[in-house]
Design a protein around this motif. Structure first.
Motif, PDB file in Angstrom:
ATOM      1  N   ASP A  97     -19.901  -9.085   6.189  1.00  0.00           N
ATOM      2  CA  ASP A  97     -19.787  -9.500   4.783  1.00  0.00           C
ATOM      3  C   ASP A  97     -20.755  -8.736   3.870  1.00  0.00           C
ATOM      4  O   ASP A  97     -21.045  -9.171   2.767  1.00  0.00           O
ATOM      5  CB  ASP A  97     -19.996 -11.026   4.649  1.00  0.00           C
ATOM      6  N   LEU A 105     -17.615   1.278  -3.172  1.00  0.00           N
ATOM      7  CA  LEU A 105     -18.297   1.389  -4.472  1.00  0.00           C
ATOM      8  C   LEU A 105     -19.806   1.522  -4.306  1.00  0.00           C
ATOM      9  O   LEU A 105     -20.461   2.212  -5.092  1.00  0.00           O
ATOM     10  CB  LEU A 105     -17.976   0.164  -5.340  1.00  0.00           C
ATOM     11  N   ILE A 157      -8.365  -1.976  -7.179  1.00  0.00           N
ATOM     12  CA  ILE A 157      -7.395  -2.726  -6.407  1.00  0.00           C
ATOM     13  C   ILE A 157      -6.640  -3.697  -7.312  1.00  0.00           C
ATOM     14  O   ILE A 157      -7.170  -4.216  -8.277  1.00  0.00           O
ATOM     15  CB  ILE A 157      -8.050  -3.504  -5.236  1.00  0.00           C
ATOM     16  N   ILE A 205     -17.417 -11.008  -6.225  1.00  0.00           N
ATOM     17  CA  ILE A 205     -15.991 -10.943  -5.889  1.00  0.00           C
ATOM     18  C   ILE A 205     -15.337 -12.264  -6.290  1.00  0.00           C
ATOM     19  O   ILE A 205     -15.761 -13.331  -5.843  1.00  0.00           O
ATOM     20  CB  ILE A 205     -15.793 -10.718  -4.365  1.00  0.00           C
ATOM     21  N   LYS A 212     -14.334  -7.192  -9.271  1.00  0.00           N
ATOM     22  CA  LYS A 212     -13.128  -7.947  -8.933  1.00  0.00           C
ATOM     23  C   LYS A 212     -13.092  -9.296  -9.650  1.00  0.00           C
ATOM     24  O   LYS A 212     -13.893 -10.178  -9.369  1.00  0.00           O
ATOM     25  CB  LYS A 212     -13.029  -8.133  -7.417  1.00  0.00           C
ATOM     26  N   ASN A 252     -11.141  -9.530   2.229  1.00  0.00           N
ATOM     27  CA  ASN A 252     -11.559  -8.305   2.904  1.00  0.00           C
ATOM     28  C   ASN A 252     -11.170  -7.049   2.128  1.00  0.00           C
ATOM     29  O   ASN A 252     -11.859  -6.032   2.188  1.00  0.00           O
ATOM     30  CB  ASN A 252     -10.986  -8.272   4.317  1.00  0.00           C
ATOM     31  N   LEU A 253     -10.067  -7.136   1.403  1.00  0.00           N
ATOM     32  CA  LEU A 253      -9.665  -6.019   0.551  1.00  0.00           C
ATOM     33  C   LEU A 253     -10.726  -5.794  -0.533  1.00  0.00           C
ATOM     34  O   LEU A 253     -11.134  -4.662  -0.814  1.00  0.00           O
ATOM     35  CB  LEU A 253      -8.297  -6.350  -0.076  1.00  0.00           C
ATOM     36  N   ALA A 254     -11.182  -6.914  -1.106  1.00  0.00           N
ATOM     37  CA  ALA A 254     -12.235  -6.842  -2.130  1.00  0.00           C
ATOM     38  C   ALA A 254     -13.544  -6.328  -1.518  1.00  0.00           C
ATOM     39  O   ALA A 254     -14.220  -5.467  -2.091  1.00  0.00           O
ATOM     40  CB  ALA A 254     -12.436  -8.213  -2.763  1.00  0.00           C
ATOM     41  N   LEU A 255     -13.870  -6.828  -0.335  1.00  0.00           N
ATOM     42  CA  LEU A 255     -15.108  -6.434   0.347  1.00  0.00           C
ATOM     43  C   LEU A 255     -15.090  -4.939   0.686  1.00  0.00           C
ATOM     44  O   LEU A 255     -16.089  -4.230   0.504  1.00  0.00           O
ATOM     45  CB  LEU A 255     -15.255  -7.270   1.624  1.00  0.00           C
ATOM     46  N   ASP A 279      -0.529   4.326  -1.405  1.00  0.00           N
ATOM     47  CA  ASP A 279      -1.854   4.665  -0.892  1.00  0.00           C
ATOM     48  C   ASP A 279      -2.969   3.859  -1.549  1.00  0.00           C
ATOM     49  O   ASP A 279      -4.121   4.256  -1.501  1.00  0.00           O
ATOM     50  CB  ASP A 279      -2.113   6.175  -1.083  1.00  0.00           C
ATOM     51  N   PHE A 319       0.829  -1.210   0.000  1.00  0.00           N
ATOM     52  CA  PHE A 319       0.000   0.000   0.000  1.00  0.00           C
ATOM     53  C   PHE A 319       0.863   1.260   0.000  1.00  0.00           C
ATOM     54  O   PHE A 319       0.392   2.332   0.354  1.00  0.00           O
ATOM     55  CB  PHE A 319      -0.909   0.027   1.235  1.00  0.00           C
ATOM     56  N   GLU A 348     -13.046   9.234  -5.780  1.00  0.00           N
ATOM     57  CA  GLU A 348     -12.029   8.190  -5.875  1.00  0.00           C
ATOM     58  C   GLU A 348     -12.366   7.105  -4.844  1.00  0.00           C
ATOM     59  O   GLU A 348     -12.747   7.423  -3.722  1.00  0.00           O
ATOM     60  CB  GLU A 348     -10.657   8.801  -5.546  1.00  0.00           C
ATOM     61  N   VAL A 349     -12.231   5.860  -5.252  1.00  0.00           N
ATOM     62  CA  VAL A 349     -12.536   4.746  -4.348  1.00  0.00           C
ATOM     63  C   VAL A 349     -11.262   3.980  -4.020  1.00  0.00           C
ATOM     64  O   VAL A 349     -10.480   3.649  -4.902  1.00  0.00           O
ATOM     65  CB  VAL A 349     -13.596   3.811  -4.995  1.00  0.00           C
ATOM     66  N   ILE A 350     -11.026   3.736  -2.734  1.00  0.00           N
ATOM     67  CA  ILE A 350      -9.828   3.038  -2.256  1.00  0.00           C
ATOM     68  C   ILE A 350     -10.296   1.988  -1.247  1.00  0.00           C
ATOM     69  O   ILE A 350     -11.243   2.226  -0.510  1.00  0.00           O
ATOM     70  CB  ILE A 350      -8.907   4.033  -1.496  1.00  0.00           C
ATOM     71  N   SER A 351      -9.600   0.871  -1.207  1.00  0.00           N
ATOM     72  CA  SER A 351      -9.897  -0.100  -0.143  1.00  0.00           C
ATOM     73  C   SER A 351      -8.636  -0.398   0.655  1.00  0.00           C
ATOM     74  O   SER A 351      -7.559  -0.567   0.082  1.00  0.00           O
ATOM     75  CB  SER A 351     -10.434  -1.404  -0.726  1.00  0.00           C
ATOM     76  N   PHE A 352      -8.796  -0.446   1.970  1.00  0.00           N
ATOM     77  CA  PHE A 352      -7.701  -0.880   2.831  1.00  0.00           C
ATOM     78  C   PHE A 352      -8.010  -2.233   3.479  1.00  0.00           C
ATOM     79  O   PHE A 352      -7.262  -2.691   4.334  1.00  0.00           O
ATOM     80  CB  PHE A 352      -7.401   0.174   3.906  1.00  0.00           C
ATOM     81  N   ARG A 394     -12.768  11.236  -1.530  1.00  0.00           N
ATOM     82  CA  ARG A 394     -12.110   9.937  -1.532  1.00  0.00           C
ATOM     83  C   ARG A 394     -12.906   9.043  -0.584  1.00  0.00           C
ATOM     84  O   ARG A 394     -13.083   9.375   0.591  1.00  0.00           O
ATOM     85  CB  ARG A 394     -10.682  10.150  -1.039  1.00  0.00           C
ATOM     86  N   GLU A 441     -13.571  -2.615  -0.904  1.00  0.00           N
ATOM     87  CA  GLU A 441     -13.790  -1.846  -2.132  1.00  0.00           C
ATOM     88  C   GLU A 441     -15.271  -1.864  -2.520  1.00  0.00           C
ATOM     89  O   GLU A 441     -15.817  -0.849  -2.950  1.00  0.00           O
ATOM     90  CB  GLU A 441     -12.939  -2.371  -3.286  1.00  0.00           C
ATOM     91  N   ASN A 442     -15.915  -3.010  -2.347  1.00  0.00           N
ATOM     92  CA  ASN A 442     -17.347  -3.088  -2.663  1.00  0.00           C
ATOM     93  C   ASN A 442     -18.158  -2.115  -1.813  1.00  0.00           C
ATOM     94  O   ASN A 442     -19.112  -1.508  -2.287  1.00  0.00           O
ATOM     95  CB  ASN A 442     -17.861  -4.513  -2.450  1.00  0.00           C
TER      96      ASN A 442
END
Lengths: 431, 190
Positions: free
Chosen positions: B92, B143, A244, A288, A267, B134-137, A220, A217, B160-164, B120, B139-140
């Motif tokens: 979930d 979104l 991602i 997903i 995804k 979870n990274l995918a989740l 960012d 990351f 802007e969309v970001i996932s952590f 953001r 982002e969903n």
């Protein structure tokens, strides 16, 4: 299956400065562990005095859970008295000598003696450069393991894992580490303030070609990088994609990898060839799709998908393009990886509120529980398929656990100074 | 101009009154909204919070508020106005409920009023399950929020969309009291 008193292995050999060394704790050993003597080696010459690699061999065999290693106080000579050890219920004896021949070159001789047949199974004599002692010790461990058990060991291999430390101000540091299979000889060259995920060794056997793909990351957002730790320490970043980029996993040929991209927010799994940067979409589904992993022969791809409304594992046959659901037990099965023989999948399986490691027999669909923890993740097989390494959580701290596929043996790798997670085990290294 | 904006608004507000509050495709929801008097009432109420003059001439205000300080002040005012900058999600789940939709509408109005701000959306997950899923989740989740905002003309390109994923928890507790706070989307204006 018996619980034994933790056997703490902490070898501080003076060569190869170790940093952030993990503590190895053997938790469970085979009831019928093989009783073996591993004698300290006879050392000749001033430079040889701190190079007793019998310690590495002792720790390797003990950690596998398949040996009861006995270390005598005195050095056993290579002329073994079989009758004496038979009375002590010892079945094999390892002896050795290290003799300094020049500044950097040593002569090493190691023998394995079988007590019952009263026969020397092998004697290996080799000249070792000072930098090669650890590798030789791991190779010898593999030879001993194979000669006595008739199966390949996984000692001459590498691990990669992420450590996380938090300073007094609460700021985190993430390190991507590589180490020998015994968690020694640690190199942690990638240090970041931002999370590192999913490091995975390429299947290449030579150091020259070995690479680690991982997610960082640092810009960012999640991006996939490929690190060449042994050649110019180069790091390449995959081209920037929208959304991602994550969950990298290598094709068995080491030339391409699969990863998850969320172009247009959806995804899906793509394959990416390093040489020509060619991107091929492998799944097309509005749900997903992630955590793809190739079968060892490269003909199938297991992945996680919530296309049924639940999180389950699917397998895509890459020649027919057909996708079949692989898991039916439970509502959450994720991050599957193939065993080296291609017959099983290890995965994260939810039971009630706990996330455990489970193993699926692909043909019979039998699912067996490997652990009874609360928060397990990131399973991966040892290269001989004998054990599964994964991250678990105890007292709110991540550590690594390694369990045999039969469930009768286990050990842990933990850090005194922080958390350990995201383990991955390399294939065998070149001899 | 007014009509173009009104249609997506009907869509959002009819979704608010729906049973599960999940936003489907634009067209279907507009049809639903048109057949329900309740949704029309809601539009009338919400219209008052819109600054229509700004919308017909987006430059009359924007040109003077491009400085970072002014933007920061506008964001601070929005925060002070009882608007949530964090939305929470079920296990979930990435669905937007009625209450969340109301909060998103406040942000949409704010973005209309402040055409120079960019948003953001940071999606997060709790620690349970695998990191990559979870990274995918995450982002969903982000979104889903963007999908609602995107129904308003001109907002989509500023988001802007970001996932952590589970990598940046705000609550440390390893039980539902922590998890429910970590399954979230944060609104960060730039």
């Amino acid at each position: 299956m018996k619980l034994i008193k933790p056997f703490i292995v902490f070898i501080a050999l003076s060569f190869g400065a170790a940093q952030a060394v993990l503590e190895v704790t053997v938790v469970k050993k085979d009831e019928d562990a093989f009783p073996i003597i591993v004698s300290h080696f006879e050392l000749t010459g001033k430079g040889a005095q701190d190079k007793d690699i019998s310690k590495i061999i002792q720790a390797n065999l003990e950690r596998s859970g398949r040996f009861n290693v006995v270390i005598p106080d005195i050095i056993i000579s290579q002329d073994v008295n079989a009758q004496h050890w038979k009375h002590q219920a010892i079945e094999a004896v390892v002896t050795g000598s290290i003799e300094q021949q020049s500044d950097k070159i040593y002569k090493l001789s190691v023998s394995l003696f079988d007590v019952y047949s009263n026969k020397q199974l092998f004697t290996k004599t080799t000249r070792v450069h000072v930098s090669g002692f650890r590798k030789v010790a791991h190779q010898l461990s593999d030879h001993i393991y194979e000669a006595l058990l008739g199966e390949s060991g996984s000692f001459n291999t590498l691990l990669t894992y992420v450590t996380v430390t938090t300073d007094a101000k609460g700021d985190k540091e993430y390190r991507l580490n590589i180490s020998d299979s015994d968690a020694m000889n640690v190199k942690s060259r990638i240090k970041l303030k931002t999370p590192i995920l999913s490091p995975v060794w390429s299947p290449d056997r030579s150091y020259e070609h070995k690479k680690i793909a991982y997610v960082s990351f640092e810009n960012d957002r999640s991006e996939v990088f490929v690190w060449h730790p042994y050649t110019r320490r180069k790091i390449e970043k995959l081209p920037r994609f929208d959304g991602i980029a994550s969950a990298p996993s290598w094709h068995p040929d080491g030339k391409s990898l699969v990863l998850t991209l969320s172009k247009n927010g959806n995804k899906d799994i793509y394959s990416y060839t390093l040489a020509d940067k060619k991107l091929t979409q492998l799944t097309h589904n509005p749900s997903i799709d992630t955590e793809a992993s190739y079968s060892p022969d490269g003909t199938q791809l297991a992945f996680t998908s919530n296309r049924s409304g639940q999180v389950q594992i699917y397998i895509k046959n890459l020649s027919t393009g057909k996708i079949n659901r692989a898991t039916f037990e439970g509502r959450y099965n994720a991050k599957a990886v193939f065993s080296p023989d291609g017959k099983s999948l290890a995965m994260v399986h939810r039971v009630d509120n706990d996330y455990r490691i489970a193993m699926l027999d692909i043909k019979t669909k039998d699912l067996s529980m490997m652990t009874d923890n609360e928060l397990d993740e990131s399973p991966y097989f040892s290269p001989n398929g004998d054990m599964i390494i994964f991250a678990t959580n105890r007292n709110n701290k991540n550590l690594l656990s390694v369990v045999s596929v039969e469930g009768n043996r286990s050990y842990e790798l933990s850090s005194q100074t922080g958390e350990v997670r995201e383990p991955n085990w390399s294939t065998y290294l070149e001899k | 101009m007014k009509k173009i904006i009104l249609l997506p608004l009907v869509a959002i507000l009819s979704a608010c009154t729906g049973a599960d509050g999940i936003l489907g495709s634009n067209t279907v929801l507009i049809e639903e909204g048109g057949s329900e008097g309740k949704a029309v009432d809601a539009i009338v109420r919400d219209e008052s919070s819109f600054n229509w003059s700004d919308l017909t001439n987006p430059f009359n205000k924007a040109s003077n508020t491009t400085q970072a300080g002014a933007k920061a002040q506008a964001v601070a005012e929005l925060k002070a106005s009882d608007t949530n900058f964090v939305l929470y999600f079920s296990y979930d789940g990435a669905d937007i409920g009625d209450k969340a939709t109301q909060e998103i509408i406040k942000h949409a109005n704010f973005m209309r009023d402040n055409p120079s701000v960019k948003l953001r959306l940071e999606g997060h997950a709790d620690e349970r399950g695998t990191r990559e899923y979870n990274l995918a989740l995450g982002e969903n989740r982000a979104l889903s929020v963007k999908e609602v905002l995107g129904l308003y003309e001109g907002l989509d390109g500023r988001i802007e969309v970001i996932s952590f994923g589970e990598e940046s928890p705000i609550a440390k507790a390893h039980d539902e009291s922590g998890w429910e706070k970590n399954r979230r989307v944060e609104f960060i204006y730039q």
